[in-house]
Design a protein around this motif. Structure first.
Motif, PDB file in Angstrom:
ATOM      1  N   UNK B 123      37.333  34.420  43.176  1.00 33.21           N
ATOM      2  CA  UNK B 123      36.776  35.730  42.866  1.00 33.21           C
ATOM      3  C   UNK B 123      37.144  36.741  43.957  1.00 33.21           C
ATOM      4  N   UNK B 124      37.757  37.849  43.548  1.00 31.00           N
ATOM      5  CA  UNK B 124      38.078  38.911  44.483  1.00 31.00           C
ATOM      6  C   UNK B 124      39.377  38.736  45.240  1.00 31.00           C
ATOM      7  N   UNK B 125      40.149  37.682  44.937  1.00 32.02           N
ATOM      8  CA  UNK B 125      41.456  37.511  45.591  1.00 32.02           C
ATOM      9  C   UNK B 125      42.486  38.321  44.815  1.00 32.02           C
ATOM     10  N   UNK B 126      43.062  39.326  45.477  1.00 29.68           N
ATOM     11  CA  UNK B 126      44.059  40.174  44.830  1.00 29.68           C
ATOM     12  C   UNK B 126      45.463  39.815  45.277  1.00 29.68           C
ATOM     13  N   UNK B 127      46.385  39.808  44.318  1.00 32.44           N
ATOM     14  CA  UNK B 127      47.805  39.637  44.642  1.00 32.44           C
ATOM     15  C   UNK B 127      48.393  41.034  44.815  1.00 32.44           C
ATOM     16  N   UNK B 128      48.737  41.389  46.066  1.00 32.11           N
ATOM     17  CA  UNK B 128      49.211  42.725  46.374  1.00 32.11           C
ATOM     18  C   UNK B 128      50.730  42.749  46.406  1.00 32.11           C
ATOM     19  N   UNK B 129      51.307  43.788  45.810  1.00 36.20           N
ATOM     20  CA  UNK B 129      52.762  43.919  45.861  1.00 36.20           C
ATOM     21  C   UNK B 129      53.131  45.292  46.393  1.00 36.20           C
ATOM     22  N   UNK B 130      54.325  45.354  46.972  1.00 38.79           N
ATOM     23  CA  UNK B 130      54.894  46.642  47.353  1.00 38.79           C
ATOM     24  C   UNK B 130      56.051  46.909  46.401  1.00 38.79           C
ATOM     25  N   UNK B 131      55.891  47.891  45.513  1.00 37.11           N
ATOM     26  CA  UNK B 131      56.995  48.165  44.593  1.00 37.11           C
ATOM     27  C   UNK B 131      58.280  48.448  45.391  1.00 37.11           C
ATOM     28  N   UNK B 132      59.325  47.714  45.071  1.00 32.83           N
ATOM     29  CA  UNK B 132      60.588  47.885  45.782  1.00 32.83           C
ATOM     30  C   UNK B 132      60.631  47.217  47.138  1.00 32.83           C
ATOM     31  N   UNK B 133      59.551  46.555  47.519  1.00 33.58           N
ATOM     32  CA  UNK B 133      59.496  45.909  48.837  1.00 33.58           C
ATOM     33  C   UNK B 133      60.406  44.691  48.901  1.00 33.58           C
ATOM     34  N   UNK B 134      60.801  44.328  50.089  1.00 29.20           N
ATOM     35  CA  UNK B 134      61.722  43.200  50.270  1.00 29.20           C
ATOM     36  C   UNK B 134      60.977  42.008  50.858  1.00 29.20           C
ATOM     37  N   UNK B 135      59.860  41.675  50.281  1.00 31.84           N
ATOM     38  CA  UNK B 135      59.077  40.560  50.800  1.00 31.84           C
ATOM     39  C   UNK B 135      59.462  39.299  50.048  1.00 31.84           C
ATOM     40  N   UNK B 136      59.829  38.288  50.768  1.00 38.31           N
ATOM     41  CA  UNK B 136      60.072  36.996  50.132  1.00 38.31           C
ATOM     42  C   UNK B 136      59.805  35.922  51.174  1.00 38.31           C
ATOM     43  N   UNK B 137      58.579  35.458  51.208  1.00 42.14           N
ATOM     44  CA  UNK B 137      58.144  34.531  52.243  1.00 42.14           C
ATOM     45  C   UNK B 137      57.704  33.232  51.585  1.00 42.14           C
ATOM     46  N   UNK B 138      58.360  32.116  51.898  1.00 43.62           N
ATOM     47  CA  UNK B 138      57.918  30.862  51.278  1.00 43.62           C
ATOM     48  C   UNK B 138      56.513  30.481  51.750  1.00 43.62           C
ATOM     49  N   UNK B 139      55.822  29.746  50.896  1.00 43.65           N
ATOM     50  CA  UNK B 139      54.525  29.202  51.312  1.00 43.65           C
ATOM     51  C   UNK B 139      54.719  28.196  52.426  1.00 43.65           C
ATOM     52  N   UNK B 140      53.666  27.891  53.135  1.00 31.30           N
ATOM     53  CA  UNK B 140      53.733  26.820  54.131  1.00 31.30           C
ATOM     54  C   UNK B 140      54.009  25.496  53.408  1.00 31.30           C
ATOM     55  N   UNK B 141      54.816  24.640  54.040  1.00 33.14           N
ATOM     56  CA  UNK B 141      55.140  23.379  53.376  1.00 33.14           C
ATOM     57  C   UNK B 141      53.887  22.506  53.256  1.00 33.14           C
ATOM     58  N   UNK B 142      52.989  22.609  54.221  1.00 31.36           N
ATOM     59  CA  UNK B 142      51.714  21.890  54.139  1.00 31.36           C
ATOM     60  C   UNK B 142      50.581  22.917  54.091  1.00 31.36           C
ATOM     61  N   UNK B 143      49.880  23.002  52.951  1.00 33.29           N
ATOM     62  CA  UNK B 143      48.775  23.957  52.879  1.00 33.29           C
ATOM     63  C   UNK B 143      47.666  23.606  53.873  1.00 33.29           C
ATOM     64  N   UNK B 144      46.983  24.627  54.342  1.00 42.02           N
ATOM     65  CA  UNK B 144      45.801  24.387  55.195  1.00 42.02           C
ATOM     66  C   UNK B 144      44.626  23.985  54.306  1.00 42.02           C
ATOM     67  N   UNK B 145      43.793  23.099  54.836  1.00 43.64           N
ATOM     68  CA  UNK B 145      42.608  22.743  54.064  1.00 43.64           C
ATOM     69  C   UNK B 145      41.528  23.817  54.214  1.00 43.64           C
ATOM     70  N   UNK B 146      41.576  24.562  55.336  1.00 37.25           N
ATOM     71  CA  UNK B 146      40.578  25.616  55.537  1.00 37.25           C
ATOM     72  C   UNK B 146      41.243  26.876  56.067  1.00 37.25           C
ATOM     73  N   UNK B 147      41.250  27.906  55.247  1.00 35.59           N
ATOM     74  CA  UNK B 147      41.713  29.223  55.695  1.00 35.59           C
ATOM     75  C   UNK B 147      40.462  30.069  55.909  1.00 35.59           C
TER      76      UNK B 147
END
Lengths: 278, 204
Positions: B123-147
């Motif tokens: 609830x309340x987690x937004x996926x933010x984008x920058x139109x025309x932005x050059x963001x391409x970041x892979x996820x961490x190979x091992x997810x954290x259990x607690x962020x």
């Protein structure tokens, strides 16, 4: 008016019709798992459809009435429960639900509805999102609201018991059925899937011969609803129930028809489920 | 636009990309078809959830086909400023993945005009984008259990803020003290589809 909770069994939650209209904010619908049974319970005590009830998982609930209240239970039939037949629970009287012979979830409706504080417009406990009233615990005093509509005066509503053994439900193709091809669809509809003990209000986790994907690659997350058969990399489908995630990143091969999802919510671990495509 | 089956109570509309999703969502959410209880935008799709007692999927499909997308509507959402402590555990890694210094990443992240494309995950987690932005970041190979709650993060083309403590695989670049989801506030969710977001750097 209130009910004092003496025992809860494995899981008892307060539920209503959930939080429609907020999925775009990441807030799932939640609400009663077996909507048809809960609706019947509310009708039998003259509650509006959106009144909150107790969803009791595998019996074990015990409550004491702190005033005279009209109660009824539906869904899985528990020994000791006023099953589909409303009764007045007198002040100080206790009601104890034994384990059901078939089915998993029972609904206890109280005339006036369970009147705990709503969260985001609903009294449903969403166990995935952690929203809504806390899970019901022994010692809780649950307020009961004022009656709204006249009592219907029905003595007994004859309804079929939830299925024991194998259940067959109707499945329709989902948005990503093509990821699995004809062989995948046959695999889905040609076997009896076992309901595992990892199942909960989020979904039924099924065991059987895994479904194989025809294509690799990731699916961008997309919205889904109750009844979705999502297939994670294990190839073993998950049938989403009330507290399913709003979006998911695994392909949905099919959907159980909306009314049949309620019947699936009564399956307990060890029972088998077949999908019939019409 | 492709209409895909999603059972007896919903319809999934698949589009070419995020811009088309935002434009169709803007039109559908401003004027939802009769009997539709939820309109759920995502990366390439818009899901319409119906009340089967009130409408039919065929009627909803007709309405969707006749809907004129509103590409202009993206710019009219609320505007939110989120002050960020750019001290995330993955700041250096994420910068390197983008070929930037950590300071360069902060500069780009704060200069960008972000828009909430869709919500989900929690609830309340937004996926933010920058139109025309050059963001391409892979996820961490091992997810954290607690962020930790308030973590500001990157993954794929998206930036996001974790509303509460949860598991997560995104690259953490900082944290904000602003509660993006607060049940004691109306609306509880600060980031809604269409909301524009500007991140600012809190001086160290």
């Amino acid at each position: 008016m209130s009910l004092t909770v003496l025992a809860t069994g494995p899981l008892t939650t307060v539920q209503d019709l959930g939080r429609p209209g907020q999925a775009a904010l990441g807030i799932g619908r939640s609400g009663v798992c077996d909507r048809a049974s809960a609706a019947l319970a509310n009708r039998l005590v003259g509650n509006p459809a959106d009144a909150a009830v107790l969803e009791v998982t595998f019996g074990g609930l015990a409550v004491r009435a702190e005033a005279d209240v009209l109660v009824v239970s539906t869904g899985a039939r528990c020994p000791g429960a006023p099953h589909a037949a409303p009764v007045v629970l007198r002040r100080g009287q206790e009601l104890r639900l034994g384990p059901p012979a078939s089915g998993l979830r029972s609904y206890l409706a109280v005339r006036g509805g369970i009147a705990v504080e709503p969260v985001l417009g609903s009294r449903a406990t969403d166990v995935l999102a952690g929203l809504g009233p806390a899970v019901v615990a022994a010692g809780d005093v649950l307020p009961v609201g004022p009656p709204v509509d006249p009592a219907p005066g029905v003595d007994l509503a004859p309804v079929p018991e939830p299925a024991a053994g194998e259940l067959t439900v109707t499945v329709l193709p989902g948005p990503r059925a093509d990821w699995f091809g004809d062989a995948g669809w046959t695999g889905l509809t040609d076997q009896a899937w076992a309901v595992t003990s990892e199942s909960n209000r989020v979904g039924l986790r099924l065991d059987g011969a895994p479904l194989e994907r025809l294509r690799a690659g990731e699916l961008p997350s997309e919205g889904m609803v109750r009844g979705a058969l999502q297939v994670p990399p294990s190839g073993l489908p998950v049938l989403f129930l009330a507290d399913h995630p709003v979006t998911g990143g695994y392909p949905v091969i099919g959907y159980v028809t909306d009314t049949d999802v309620d019947r699936c919510a009564q399956l307990r671990p060890g029972q088998t489920l077949r999908f019939s495509s019409r | 636009m492709r209409l895909l089956p999603s059972g007896s109570a919903a319809l999934l509309v698949e589009l070419d990309g995020l811009d088309d999703v935002l434009a169709l969502y803007a039109a559908l959410s401003a004027d939802p078809p009769f009997g539709v209880v939820d309109v759920v935008p995502a990366a390439r799709t818009v899901l319409l959830v119906t009340d089967p007692a009130a409408t039919t999927l065929a009627a909803v499909a007709d309405t969707v086909r006749a809907t004129t997308p509103r590409p202009d509507a993206q710019a009219v959402g609320d505007s939110v400023e989120l002050p960020v402590h750019y001290d995330g555990a993955d700041l250096a890694d994420a910068a390197e993945l983008l070929g930037l210094t950590p300071a360069g990443l902060v500069e780009r992240h704060t200069a960008a005009e972000w828009t909430v494309a869709f919500c989900g995950f929690a609830p309340g987690f937004g996926y933010l984008t920058e139109p025309g932005g050059q963001w391409d970041v892979p996820r961490r190979s091992t997810p954290r259990t607690k962020v930790p709650p308030g973590s500001v993060a990157l993954a794929g083309e998206f930036s996001g803020v974790y509303p509460r403590e949860s598991p997560g695989g995104w690259q953490l670049i900082g944290r904000t003290d602003v509660a993006v989801f607060d049940l004691d506030r109306d609306p509880a969710a600060l980031l809604r589809p269409g909301t524009r977001v500007r991140f600012t750097a809190v001086p160290r």
